[in-house]
Structures are given as C-alpha cells and as structure tokens.
Motif scaffolding. Sequence first.
Motif, PDB file in Angstrom:
ATOM      1  N   VAL A 117      -8.223   2.995   6.629  1.00 46.89           N
ATOM      2  CA  VAL A 117      -7.237   3.778   5.870  1.00 46.89           C
ATOM      3  C   VAL A 117      -5.887   3.823   6.584  1.00 46.89           C
ATOM      4  O   VAL A 117      -4.851   3.553   5.980  1.00 46.89           O
ATOM      5  N   LEU A 118      -5.903   4.158   7.873  1.00 53.21           N
ATOM      6  CA  LEU A 118      -4.654   4.300   8.632  1.00 53.21           C
ATOM      7  C   LEU A 118      -4.811   3.661   9.999  1.00 53.21           C
ATOM      8  O   LEU A 118      -5.934   3.567  10.512  1.00 53.21           O
TER       9      LEU A 118
ATOM     10  N   SER B 233     -12.681   5.315   6.373  1.00 53.05           N
ATOM     11  CA  SER B 233     -13.444   6.134   5.433  1.00 53.05           C
ATOM     12  C   SER B 233     -14.880   6.297   5.934  1.00 53.05           C
ATOM     13  O   SER B 233     -15.449   5.345   6.480  1.00 53.05           O
TER      14      SER B 233
ATOM     15  N   ASN C 292       0.858  -1.194   0.000  1.00 57.14           N
ATOM     16  CA  ASN C 292       0.000   0.000   0.000  1.00 57.14           C
ATOM     17  C   ASN C 292       0.893   1.243   0.000  1.00 57.14           C
ATOM     18  O   ASN C 292       2.117   1.128  -0.159  1.00 57.14           O
TER      19      ASN C 292
ATOM     20  N   THR D 106      -7.006   7.745  -0.303  1.00 59.43           N
ATOM     21  CA  THR D 106      -7.651   6.586   0.325  1.00 59.43           C
ATOM     22  C   THR D 106      -8.050   5.585  -0.756  1.00 59.43           C
ATOM     23  O   THR D 106      -8.445   5.962  -1.851  1.00 59.43           O
ATOM     24  N   THR D 107      -7.933   4.297  -0.418  1.00 63.15           N
ATOM     25  CA  THR D 107      -8.363   3.252  -1.364  1.00 63.15           C
ATOM     26  C   THR D 107      -9.204   2.179  -0.680  1.00 63.15           C
ATOM     27  O   THR D 107      -9.611   1.220  -1.324  1.00 63.15           O
TER      28      THR D 107
ATOM     29  N   THR E  59      -4.453   2.824   1.499  1.00 63.26           N
ATOM     30  CA  THR E  59      -3.894   4.046   0.898  1.00 63.26           C
ATOM     31  C   THR E  59      -3.106   3.682  -0.353  1.00 63.26           C
ATOM     32  O   THR E  59      -2.645   2.547  -0.492  1.00 63.26           O
TER      33      THR E  59
ATOM     34  N   ILE F  61      -5.247  12.546   1.544  1.00 60.42           N
ATOM     35  CA  ILE F  61      -4.970  12.470   2.992  1.00 60.42           C
ATOM     36  C   ILE F  61      -3.929  13.525   3.343  1.00 60.42           C
ATOM     37  O   ILE F  61      -2.893  13.616   2.682  1.00 60.42           O
TER      38      ILE F  61
ATOM     39  N   LEU G 226      -1.050  11.132  -1.644  1.00 56.78           N
ATOM     40  CA  LEU G 226      -1.527   9.936  -0.948  1.00 56.78           C
ATOM     41  C   LEU G 226      -3.047  10.004  -0.858  1.00 56.78           C
ATOM     42  O   LEU G 226      -3.603  10.982  -0.354  1.00 56.78           O
TER      43      LEU G 226
ATOM     44  N   HIS H 222      -0.172   2.402   7.331  1.00 59.31           N
ATOM     45  CA  HIS H 222      -1.169   2.579   6.276  1.00 59.31           C
ATOM     46  C   HIS H 222      -1.925   1.275   6.055  1.00 59.31           C
ATOM     47  O   HIS H 222      -1.359   0.193   6.210  1.00 59.31           O
TER      48      HIS H 222
END
Length: 432
Positions: free
Chosen positions: A388-389, A342, A34, A383-384, A374, A355, A381, A371
Amino acid sequence: MKLLVLGSGGREHALVWKLAQSPHPTRLWVAPGNGGTAQERLANGRLVENVPIKAEDLPQLLAFAQEHRPDLTVVGPDNPLALGVVDLFQENGFKIWGPNRRAAQFEASKAFSQDFMLRHGIPTARSGTFSDPAAARRFCEELGGRCAVKADGLALGKGVLLTTSVAEAHRAVDEIMVDRAFGAAGSQAVIQELLEGMEISLHALCDGKTARLFPTAQDHKRALDGDQGLNTGGMGTYSPAPFLSEAELASVGRQILEPWLAGCAAEGIDFRGLLYPGVMLTAAGPKVLEFNARFGDPETQVYLTRLENDLVELLMASVEGTLNRTELRWSSDASVCVVAASGGYPGDYRKGVAIQGLEAAAARPGVKVFHAGTALKDGTLVTTGGRVLGVTAWAPTLQRARDEAYAALGLVHFEGMQFRRDIAAKALTPAS
Ligand code: AMP
Ligand code: GLY
C-alpha cells in the motif's frame, strides 16, 4: 517537455516524484498511476495527471501518445517491456525509456539470462535449463536436492522454489513443470544450486554501450520479520548496504557488467534502460541470481531519495546513448523504505480500506510517503493493493533514517496494516 510514465506502484510514484523535481517537464501523465502520483506537482505548479489506461494496454497507450505527443515515455514495470511497448512506441516515432523486447528478455526469460551468463562468463550459480522434467529431476539429484527451481517466464516474482532435499526438489520440478503452478512460465525451468550468503540488489543505468552502477541496496523479500514467511514483491529496502566497501562494489560491478556489456555487444542486444542484477555475495565471490530489466520496487524509493542528478536528463542520456558523458551523483545520506501492506499479503487481502495519518507522516522533514496500492475514492484515500505505502526516510546515518521511517510509519494507519519491524536491522547488527 511532456512526459508519460507507465505503471502504478511505489516504484512509479518514486519515479514521478523525482521526475517532477526537474525543471524540464511542463506536463506529466501517469498511466494508470495511483493515489500518490496524482498529488505530485511539477516545477511549473501543474499537477501530475493520472490517465486510466493500464500499463499493459499497448493499443490504448499508443492512442494516448498519438493524441498527446509525449516527448519521453518512461516504463516502470516489466510486463509492458516484455510485451514490446518500447518497440511499438519507437516504430511510431516516440522516444521511450526502457529496454526493447529483445533486451527485456534478461528478465522475461530466466533461461535466456542463465544461458547468456554461461556464454559470457558472468559469475552465477551452477545451473541448467530444462524442458524435460525427468532431466530436471536428475540435475536436482546431482545437486543433492539443494536447489533453486525457477519457472522460465515472468511469474510476478513468485516462480522460484528453494529446496534442501531431493524429495523437495522433485516436488518443486513437478509443481512448476508438470502441474504448471505458474502457468506457461513453467514450460522451461532453470535450476540453480542453492547459494548461501548475503543477498544485495545492484542497479545500473545503461545506454547500450555504457553502464553506470548505483550504490548498493538491500531488499527484504519475505513477508515476516527474520526473513520468515512467504516471498513478496519486497517489504522494505535501504541504501547503502554496508556489506561491500566502495572498492569492493566497483569490483563486483566490473565482474558482472564488463562481460555483460561485451556479451550484449557481441550478440547485438541494445539495452537502454535499467539492469538490476540480484546478487548473492558468497564465500566464493559474487554470483548473479537473476537479472531484472527495470528499477526494483522498493529499491527505487531509496535510490531516488539519494540521487542528486536530474532524472529527466539521466533517462534522456540513457535513451540517446550519451551516458559516457554523465556521472551519477549520490547524497551521502542513508535512506530506508518500510512497506505498509494489507493484512494477509501476499495471500488474499481486503481492498477499499480507508488510510489515515498521511498528512502527519508527510509533514516530517526527511520523509516521503510513496504510494503503491492506493486510490482516491470520493475524496478518501483507500487501499487497492497488497503493498500500500512505502514510508521512506533519509538521514546522515542509517540508524537515524531507520528510526525516522518507523516514526513516520507509526503515524499512519489502516485496518489490517502489516509491516516488517526489522528493515535494515541486518546492517545495524551484523550476524555474529
Ligand atoms: P529470483 O526471482 O530468481 O531472484 O529468486 C527469488 C529469490 O529466491 C531471490 O531473491 C533469492 O532470495 C532466492 N534465490 C534465487 N536463486 C537462488 C539461489 N540460487 N540460491 C539461493 N537463493 C536463491
Ligand atoms: N525488489 C524486488 C523487485 O523489484 O523485483
């Protein structure tokens, strides 16, 4: 030594971060990794490299291994284990860390696990395994409707319905076994009595003969504060959890791991990897709710920020069957991980949101931002994913670790960011 890590979540970023601290790796690939994994650097200064192959794409992974010859492959998630990635790599002469397909059944099949626990006297909930919905409904009635109804197979942690009345339990059986809300995973169901107590995560590193127990950790599975809202993959963790003394933990570990190891030996199951029992501490003693066959996410983030051993050496000992010669060493610091998710997770959510604030958070001492969902897109960077983190902090006391994790999280922002404000609160204000 060349390493390949499979997976793309917060757990895998934590594994990569810790593996990269070892003097052993000269090159480290992550498939697919990521936005955080590709920023880690090895002791020799070389960057970790993301490889765009999914962790479930076994043919491509094997082709990659044949071309690049990793000396050790480390499997993060459960799916590739259930698909037999370990067997495939071994058959082709590659060293790989994780349980083989047969051993991975502890997670891939709840029915297998539950029956194994009953056969070998591992403390668990009163339970039954059913492929006939009518028999399942009758068992729910016997339990007075207070049940955990579970789809047998892997269902992304979602195939469990908790019920408190017979009507609800019947609906849960129909949803899982008749409507197949979780697909083929529901062709069999495990039904357990609903247990009450404090739930903790245990982890043990195993090499087929020896199991080395970790300290305690606690996850927060519900989406919202006060354990409200939907079940998620985990919204935050901390370690150690104060509900067991060291002596009690050792005793709980023995009650679970001794019969488990003996059962594996008796049945010829060679489990080399991480066993993660989810355990309820009930008034009648500890009871295993389920087994996972991999590191927890986000448990890994708090464990690996406390682990003092070289992780490459530990995983090699697990693969090679030499854990009996190794002791785990842990920092006395407490560690807390708060997940930033998210907006909308675990339901629908937007992706591709920028982000901000990561540098400021990362600059704080005793903080690591792991991560999960991400990616780096045109230098930004974004979000995917849902989680997220995992903002993780460690300090001599749990209170300070928690304050620091939230202070660092306060520096991070993305549109729609949601997180729980009560991670580790149970440990600091015990229920009266
Ligand atoms: P599992 O995937 O089997 O761990 O179940 C998901 C979550 O459901 C667990 O983390 C528990 O919070 C809850 N759960 C599972 N089984 C039971 C049970 N027998 N009694 C009470 N809660 C349970
Ligand atoms: N922390 C929950 C899991 O990894 O399954």
